[in-house]
Design a protein around this motif. Sequence first.
Motif, PDB file in Angstrom:
ATOM      1  N   GLY A 131       0.836  -1.198   0.000  1.00 57.40           N
ATOM      2  CA  GLY A 131       0.000   0.000   0.000  1.00 57.40           C
ATOM      3  C   GLY A 131       0.867   1.243   0.000  1.00 57.40           C
ATOM      4  O   GLY A 131       2.093   1.161  -0.070  1.00 57.40           O
ATOM      5  N   PHE A 132       0.195   2.387   0.071  1.00 53.74           N
ATOM      6  CA  PHE A 132       0.931   3.662   0.083  1.00 53.74           C
ATOM      7  C   PHE A 132       0.514   4.455   1.316  1.00 53.74           C
ATOM      8  O   PHE A 132      -0.576   4.255   1.864  1.00 53.74           O
ATOM      9  N   GLU A 133       1.394   5.331   1.744  1.00 53.79           N
ATOM     10  CA  GLU A 133       1.075   6.138   2.919  1.00 53.79           C
ATOM     11  C   GLU A 133      -0.052   7.112   2.572  1.00 53.79           C
ATOM     12  O   GLU A 133      -0.013   7.794   1.543  1.00 53.79           O
ATOM     13  N   LEU A 134      -1.045   7.151   3.451  1.00 50.88           N
ATOM     14  CA  LEU A 134      -2.172   8.062   3.234  1.00 50.88           C
ATOM     15  C   LEU A 134      -1.681   9.510   3.145  1.00 50.88           C
ATOM     16  O   LEU A 134      -2.233  10.318   2.402  1.00 50.88           O
ATOM     17  N   SER A 135      -0.615   9.819   3.882  1.00 57.90           N
ATOM     18  CA  SER A 135      -0.089  11.192   3.869  1.00 57.90           C
ATOM     19  C   SER A 135       0.289  11.633   2.451  1.00 57.90           C
ATOM     20  O   SER A 135       0.131  12.801   2.098  1.00 57.90           O
ATOM     21  N   GLY A 136       0.784  10.688   1.651  1.00 51.34           N
ATOM     22  CA  GLY A 136       1.165  11.015   0.269  1.00 51.34           C
ATOM     23  C   GLY A 136      -0.046  11.432  -0.552  1.00 51.34           C
ATOM     24  O   GLY A 136       0.011  12.395  -1.328  1.00 51.34           O
ATOM     25  N   LEU A 137      -1.134  10.704  -0.370  1.00 53.31           N
ATOM     26  CA  LEU A 137      -2.365  11.034  -1.088  1.00 53.31           C
ATOM     27  C   LEU A 137      -2.898  12.394  -0.636  1.00 53.31           C
ATOM     28  O   LEU A 137      -3.317  13.224  -1.458  1.00 53.31           O
ATOM     29  N   LEU A 138      -2.854  12.630   0.671  1.00 49.93           N
ATOM     30  CA  LEU A 138      -3.378  13.894   1.202  1.00 49.93           C
ATOM     31  C   LEU A 138      -2.538  15.067   0.692  1.00 49.93           C
ATOM     32  O   LEU A 138      -3.073  16.129   0.361  1.00 49.93           O
ATOM     33  N   THR A 187       0.168   4.861   8.791  1.00 46.27           N
ATOM     34  CA  THR A 187      -1.191   4.776   8.231  1.00 46.27           C
ATOM     35  C   THR A 187      -1.124   4.618   6.725  1.00 46.27           C
ATOM     36  O   THR A 187      -0.608   5.496   6.025  1.00 46.27           O
ATOM     37  N   ILE A 188      -1.625   3.496   6.234  1.00 44.09           N
ATOM     38  CA  ILE A 188      -1.544   3.241   4.785  1.00 44.09           C
ATOM     39  C   ILE A 188      -2.912   2.953   4.186  1.00 44.09           C
ATOM     40  O   ILE A 188      -3.860   2.582   4.883  1.00 44.09           O
ATOM     41  N   MET A 189      -2.984   3.156   2.885  1.00 50.80           N
ATOM     42  CA  MET A 189      -4.093   2.687   2.072  1.00 50.80           C
ATOM     43  C   MET A 189      -3.584   1.441   1.374  1.00 50.80           C
ATOM     44  O   MET A 189      -2.621   1.501   0.593  1.00 50.80           O
ATOM     45  N   ALA A 190      -4.197   0.298   1.667  1.00 54.44           N
ATOM     46  CA  ALA A 190      -3.693  -0.962   1.128  1.00 54.44           C
ATOM     47  C   ALA A 190      -4.322  -1.263  -0.224  1.00 54.44           C
ATOM     48  O   ALA A 190      -5.519  -1.034  -0.441  1.00 54.44           O
ATOM     49  N   THR A 191      -3.470  -1.783  -1.115  1.00 53.21           N
ATOM     50  CA  THR A 191      -3.920  -2.205  -2.453  1.00 53.21           C
ATOM     51  C   THR A 191      -3.603  -3.674  -2.715  1.00 53.21           C
ATOM     52  O   THR A 191      -4.014  -4.215  -3.737  1.00 53.21           O
ATOM     53  N   GLY A 192      -2.849  -4.308  -1.811  1.00 50.79           N
ATOM     54  CA  GLY A 192      -2.462  -5.694  -2.046  1.00 50.79           C
ATOM     55  C   GLY A 192      -2.078  -6.417  -0.770  1.00 50.79           C
ATOM     56  O   GLY A 192      -1.885  -5.791   0.287  1.00 50.79           O
ATOM     57  N   ILE A 193      -2.011  -7.735  -0.876  1.00 55.26           N
ATOM     58  CA  ILE A 193      -1.510  -8.598   0.193  1.00 55.26           C
ATOM     59  C   ILE A 193      -0.667  -9.676  -0.477  1.00 55.26           C
ATOM     60  O   ILE A 193      -1.088 -10.232  -1.503  1.00 55.26           O
ATOM     61  N   TYR A 194       0.502  -9.985   0.061  1.00 49.41           N
ATOM     62  CA  TYR A 194       1.375 -11.010  -0.533  1.00 49.41           C
ATOM     63  C   TYR A 194       1.641 -10.744  -2.011  1.00 49.41           C
ATOM     64  O   TYR A 194       1.602 -11.660  -2.837  1.00 49.41           O
TER      65      TYR A 194
END
Length: 301
Positions: A131-138, A187-194
């Motif tokens: 995932g990516f850090e929510l802070s980046g999106l904000l 704090t992340i927004m997840a897009t994947g697992i494994y």
Amino acid sequence: MPFKPDQRWSDVTPRSQFMNRRQIMAGAALLGGSLLGGRAMAAGYSTDEPPNTLEEISSYNNYYEFGYSKEEPAEKAQGLTIDPWSVEIAGMVDKPGNYGLADLISGLTIEERIYRFRCVEAWSMVVPWQGFELSGLLAKVGVQSGAKFVAFETLFRPEEMPGQDGGTFPYPYVEGLRLDEAMHPLTIMATGIYDQPLPKQNGAPLRLVVPWKYGFKSIKAIVKITLTDVMPPTTWNILAANEYGFYANVNPGVDHPRWSQASERPIGGGLFGGRKDTVLFNGYGDQVANLYAGQDLRVDF
Ligand code: MTE
């Protein structure tokens, strides 16, 4: 808790399972590469505890839009359409609008984060998220001064989410964070697992993960993010304000009115796996305790 820089799930997974997954992943990478591309190493944010298997993570779920049992989401979420997907960014931001998922994510760095995950029901897992850090999106959409909270909303689509059809649960599912919590690097927004796209039952295509808070804060299938100056309503708090607070920080010293939070049952531990002690902030206190300096965690539970 022990953190090791550059820890990856393959480093903490028994080799036989690892090889097995590598083969699965080779196929998955061809199908779902776009959301997982551009990954960088997580620097020091991952635990070195062994992750649960993908099977465990994707077959024992809470996702009431698809039923109340742990097993129903894995079956019933498969009919959910997740492509195309767009997310509305609203409220106190410089660049509000409806963003297609690829647009929303472009330019942001997808990392692996192996996090402990503690449900308010007192079970736990270890999950290797991408995932990516929510802070980046904000930062990308430009938070305006005066914004104090971030509100999140799950998709409302009763045709595909059978649990949303009738009943007393207030849909859409909503959640929220204080702005400083949302900006925290954990704090992340997840897009994947494994290294595979997020399974639908785990909240595809985009869900929040806040590892020091109870799992219900980690809202799935997000379609709207709003910056606001008032504390937003949150689903479990609406349902039972005395049982589920806005903060919901993992805290062994503050019991749920109907059960103890002092210990937890690791999923996959087997019949004789036993329970383990729950740790304040789910073991992330070194990183996050300062966010709550001066707050009484019994009042702000
Ligand atoms: N998000 C939505 N939209 N609907 C839900 O029912 N359940 C929450 C959270 N996010 C839920 C949700 C709860 S109670 C938990 S513990 C976690 O999702 C479970 O995530 P998992 O199934 O990936 O383990």
